[in-house]
Each structure stands twice: as structure tokens, then as C-alpha cells.
Design a protein around this motif. Structure first.
Motif, PDB file in Angstrom:
ATOM      1  N   ALA A 197       0.657  -1.134  -0.044  1.00  0.00           N
ATOM      2  CA  ALA A 197      -0.122  -0.045  -0.072  1.00  0.00           C
ATOM      3  C   ALA A 197       0.920   1.117  -0.077  1.00  0.00           C
ATOM      4  O   ALA A 197       0.569   2.263  -0.799  1.00  0.00           O
ATOM      5  N   ASP A 198       2.042   0.961   0.493  1.00  0.00           N
ATOM      6  CA  ASP A 198       3.003   2.296   0.492  1.00  0.00           C
ATOM      7  C   ASP A 198       3.554   2.586  -0.800  1.00  0.00           C
ATOM      8  O   ASP A 198       4.383   3.484  -1.046  1.00  0.00           O
ATOM      9  N   ARG A 199       3.285   1.415  -1.739  1.00  0.00           N
ATOM     10  CA  ARG A 199       4.100   1.632  -3.082  1.00  0.00           C
ATOM     11  C   ARG A 199       3.091   2.652  -3.988  1.00  0.00           C
ATOM     12  O   ARG A 199       3.640   2.619  -5.260  1.00  0.00           O
ATOM     13  N   SER A 203       2.948  10.880  -2.774  1.00  0.00           N
ATOM     14  CA  SER A 203       2.933  10.728  -1.335  1.00  0.00           C
ATOM     15  C   SER A 203       2.350   9.940  -0.584  1.00  0.00           C
ATOM     16  O   SER A 203       1.371   9.376  -1.035  1.00  0.00           O
ATOM     17  N   GLN A 204       2.632   9.315   0.515  1.00  0.00           N
ATOM     18  CA  GLN A 204       1.965   8.336   1.438  1.00  0.00           C
ATOM     19  C   GLN A 204       0.759   8.748   1.674  1.00  0.00           C
ATOM     20  O   GLN A 204      -0.151   8.047   2.221  1.00  0.00           O
ATOM     21  N   ALA A 205       0.334  10.093   1.755  1.00  0.00           N
ATOM     22  CA  ALA A 205      -1.003  10.574   2.015  1.00  0.00           C
ATOM     23  C   ALA A 205      -1.818  10.065   1.113  1.00  0.00           C
ATOM     24  O   ALA A 205      -3.032   9.861   1.555  1.00  0.00           O
ATOM     25  N   PHE A 206      -1.619   9.577  -0.007  1.00  0.00           N
ATOM     26  CA  PHE A 206      -2.592   9.076  -0.948  1.00  0.00           C
ATOM     27  C   PHE A 206      -3.432   7.856  -0.239  1.00  0.00           C
ATOM     28  O   PHE A 206      -4.468   7.500  -0.135  1.00  0.00           O
ATOM     29  N   SER A 207      -2.518   7.007   0.231  1.00  0.00           N
ATOM     30  CA  SER A 207      -2.858   5.502   0.709  1.00  0.00           C
ATOM     31  C   SER A 207      -3.242   5.564   2.162  1.00  0.00           C
ATOM     32  O   SER A 207      -4.196   5.156   2.789  1.00  0.00           O
ATOM     33  N   ALA A 208      -2.928   6.700   2.858  1.00  0.00           N
ATOM     34  CA  ALA A 208      -3.187   7.260   4.128  1.00  0.00           C
ATOM     35  C   ALA A 208      -4.721   7.712   4.238  1.00  0.00           C
ATOM     36  O   ALA A 208      -5.651   7.461   5.147  1.00  0.00           O
ATOM     37  N   LEU A 209      -4.881   8.498   3.207  1.00  0.00           N
ATOM     38  CA  LEU A 209      -6.359   9.002   3.097  1.00  0.00           C
ATOM     39  C   LEU A 209      -7.426   7.916   2.815  1.00  0.00           C
ATOM     40  O   LEU A 209      -8.648   7.950   3.156  1.00  0.00           O
ATOM     41  N   VAL A 213      -7.088   0.245  -0.020  1.00  0.00           N
ATOM     42  CA  VAL A 213      -6.387   0.249  -1.052  1.00  0.00           C
ATOM     43  C   VAL A 213      -6.258  -1.242  -1.611  1.00  0.00           C
ATOM     44  O   VAL A 213      -5.791  -2.123  -0.875  1.00  0.00           O
ATOM     45  N   LEU A 214      -6.768  -1.306  -3.060  1.00  0.00           N
ATOM     46  CA  LEU A 214      -6.747  -2.607  -3.535  1.00  0.00           C
ATOM     47  C   LEU A 214      -5.751  -2.744  -4.784  1.00  0.00           C
ATOM     48  O   LEU A 214      -5.256  -1.640  -5.378  1.00  0.00           O
ATOM     49  N   VAL A 215      -5.021  -3.981  -4.612  1.00  0.00           N
ATOM     50  CA  VAL A 215      -3.947  -3.774  -5.765  1.00  0.00           C
ATOM     51  C   VAL A 215      -4.413  -5.004  -6.971  1.00  0.00           C
ATOM     52  O   VAL A 215      -4.471  -6.122  -6.330  1.00  0.00           O
ATOM     53  N   ALA A 216      -4.030  -4.604  -7.946  1.00  0.00           N
ATOM     54  CA  ALA A 216      -4.310  -5.486  -9.061  1.00  0.00           C
ATOM     55  C   ALA A 216      -2.831  -5.914  -9.915  1.00  0.00           C
ATOM     56  O   ALA A 216      -1.934  -5.289  -9.631  1.00  0.00           O
ATOM     57  N   GLY A 217      -2.680  -7.074 -10.386  1.00  0.00           N
ATOM     58  CA  GLY A 217      -1.596  -7.709 -10.622  1.00  0.00           C
ATOM     59  C   GLY A 217      -1.982  -8.848 -11.623  1.00  0.00           C
ATOM     60  O   GLY A 217      -2.811  -9.641 -11.515  1.00  0.00           O
ATOM     61  N   LYS A 231      -4.799  -2.784   1.819  1.00  0.00           N
ATOM     62  CA  LYS A 231      -5.171  -2.004   3.235  1.00  0.00           C
ATOM     63  C   LYS A 231      -6.563  -1.855   3.358  1.00  0.00           C
ATOM     64  O   LYS A 231      -7.219  -1.561   2.328  1.00  0.00           O
ATOM     65  N   SER A 232      -7.087  -1.875   4.705  1.00  0.00           N
ATOM     66  CA  SER A 232      -8.448  -1.511   4.802  1.00  0.00           C
ATOM     67  C   SER A 232      -8.756  -1.019   6.125  1.00  0.00           C
ATOM     68  O   SER A 232      -8.328  -1.934   7.158  1.00  0.00           O
ATOM     69  N   ASN A 233      -9.331  -0.029   6.363  1.00  0.00           N
ATOM     70  CA  ASN A 233      -9.422   0.699   7.601  1.00  0.00           C
ATOM     71  C   ASN A 233     -11.017   0.182   8.081  1.00  0.00           C
ATOM     72  O   ASN A 233     -11.100   0.625   9.309  1.00  0.00           O
ATOM     73  N   VAL A 234     -11.851  -0.391   7.134  1.00  0.00           N
ATOM     74  CA  VAL A 234     -13.315  -0.536   7.430  1.00  0.00           C
ATOM     75  C   VAL A 234     -13.636  -1.912   7.520  1.00  0.00           C
ATOM     76  O   VAL A 234     -14.650  -2.188   7.822  1.00  0.00           O
ATOM     77  N   SER A 235     -12.599  -2.836   7.026  1.00  0.00           N
ATOM     78  CA  SER A 235     -12.863  -4.100   7.051  1.00  0.00           C
ATOM     79  C   SER A 235     -11.781  -5.060   7.184  1.00  0.00           C
ATOM     80  O   SER A 235     -10.716  -4.454   7.589  1.00  0.00           O
TER      81      SER A 235
END
Length: 240
Positions: A197-199, A203-209, A213-217, A231-235
Motif C-alpha cells: 500500500a505504501d508503494r 506521497s504516502q498521504a494517498f494511501s493514508a487518506l 487500497v486494492l492492488v491488481a496484478g 489495506k482496509s481501515n473499515v474491514s
């Protein structure tokens, strides 16, 4: 030496006892993946299918279809899409059609027009506030997609204060309209961060706000694509 705090006559801090604040449940577009009234980020390397996935999500929501994990979309909803990278007529619309979207529920931001019929380009950072009236005009929005998210930042995307300032209007919009805002972003090539998520580029403010954060690959040694929660702050913040 004691520092003096400037006084602001006529203003006072508003306090409410926690017991007087009613608890609210998190509402979801896609249970445990895409929350309402929140900013989420979908990140990944170039060519991994981020935009295709975002369009698939928009299509499923527009017609009330099943989500990729087999769960049911509880209700169809309107979608607004802004794309700064892909052509609308030759790329976005054909992909929506291929994903079986209800095209009457998907609205594309093509630009601005005044009362005299003059037209000009939509600038996400400068014109975002106009989306409030646009959302009301189509009787509400459930999902707003911005591709790429960094175009909402007027200043330096590597400066936390400028990123937070630029994204606050997005967070406010999500809360006001009880919709999900999904921002598309790239991942930095550096692997030094402990969390993927930090990648998220900038700025890390993107993932902080962002609350999610979902990542595809691409899967290793395969053409298959994967989607994971970084990352998930709600689940829950694991699984894919």
C-alpha cells in the motif's frame, strides 16, 4: 519561554460526549471491498488490467450483477467516470459494452459547457466542485471513478500537505453523496517499502487518506489477473 496561542474571538471548540453520538454501520457497494462514503484506491503496475477491472466494477453496479467473489450487488446504481488516459468512444465505451454495462446508468465526463454552449476541458483539480450539481442532475451517483487519481492534485503529488488538500474535496464528496470514489493509480517500482500500500505512487498521504487500497496484478507465470486487499481501515485487509 511559554508559547502563546492566538485567540479567535467568537469561536469555541464544539464537544459532544461519545455516548450521544449514534453508531453508524459501514455501507458497502461491494461488501468488504468497496465502501460507500469513502475514498478507495485501485493500484497496480502498467498493463495489469486496472482500468478493465474498474470498468467491470462499474458495469456490474450499473446492472446490479454479481461481484467477482460471487456475492450479490444489492442494488443497481449510477456511475460517473473520468478518464485522462483512455479514449472514450474507442476504448471506454467498447469495454463497458463488452462488460454488459447498462449504458444508461454510466455517465462519462467529457468536458465543461456554459449557458452559451461554449465548451472546454474538464480539469479535475480545478473543476471537481461542479460534480456536485452533475450528480444531482442524474438523481445521484453510487460510484465515481477517476483514472488516474493523481490528476486531482493541483500541486506536487509527493508533498503530503498538497495531496491531503487536493483529496479532501473528494473525501467530502463521497460522504455527501454516500457514494464510493475509486481512484486508479500506479505502483512505484521501488520494493523497499514494507507494505505494498505504501508503494502507491506519490506521497504516502494517498494511501493514508484512502480507507481501502486494492492492488491488481498478474499471477506468476500466467495470464491470470489477481486482486488483493493491500489495506482496509473499515474491514478485513487480507484475501483476494
Amino acid at each position: 519561554m511559554q508559547r502563546r496561542t492566538p485567540q479567535q474571538p467568537g469561536w469555541m471548540v464544539e464537544l459532544t460526549a461519545a455516548i450521544d453520538i449514534p453508531v453508524e454501520k459501514i455501507q458497502w457497494i461491494w461488501q468488504d471491498w468497496l465502501p460507500r462514503a469513502k475514498l478507495s484506491i485501485l493500484a497496480g503496475a502498467g498493463g495489469c488490467g486496472k482500468t478493465t477491472l474498474a470498468i467491470s466494477i462499474a458495469a456490474r453496479l450499473s446492472r446490479g450483477g454479481d461481484w467477482p467473489d460471487g456475492s450479490k450487488c444489492e442494488a443497481a446504481g449510477n456511475v460517473i467516470i473520468w478518464s485522462g488516459e483512455d479514449g472514450i468512444a474507442d476504448t471506454i465505451i467498447p469495454r463497458l459494452t463488452a462488460a454488459d454495462a447498462d449504458l444508461s446508468r454510466v455517465h462519462i465526463i467529457e468536458g465543461l459547457r456554459d449557458q452559451r454552449g461554449n465548451r472546454r476541458q474538464f480539469d479535475p483539480a480545478a473543476n471537481f466542485a461542479l460534480l456536485n450539481e452533475a450528480a444531482a442532475r442524474i438523481d445521484g451517483v453510487s460510484l465515481l471513478i477517476f483514472d488516474p487519481l493523481i490528476n486531482l492534485i493541483r500541486g506536487d503529488m509527493h508533498r503530503a500537505n498538497e495531496v491531503r488538500q487536493g483529496l479532501q474535496m473528494v473525501v467530502d464528496f463521497a460522504e455527501q453523496h454516500c457514494c464510493s470514489v475509486l481512484g486508479i493509480s500506479h505502483l512505484s517500482k521501488s520494493a523497499s517499502q514494507s507494505s505494498v500500500a505504501d508503494r502507491v505512487i506519490g506521497s504516502q498521504a494517498f494511501s493514508a487518506l484512502a480507507r481501502t487500497v486494492l492492488v491488481a496484478g498478474k499471477a506468476n507465470n500466467s495470464e491470470a489477473r489477481v486482486l488483493v486487499r493491500a489495506k482496509s481501515n473499515v474491514s478485513i485487509d487480507i484475501g483476494g
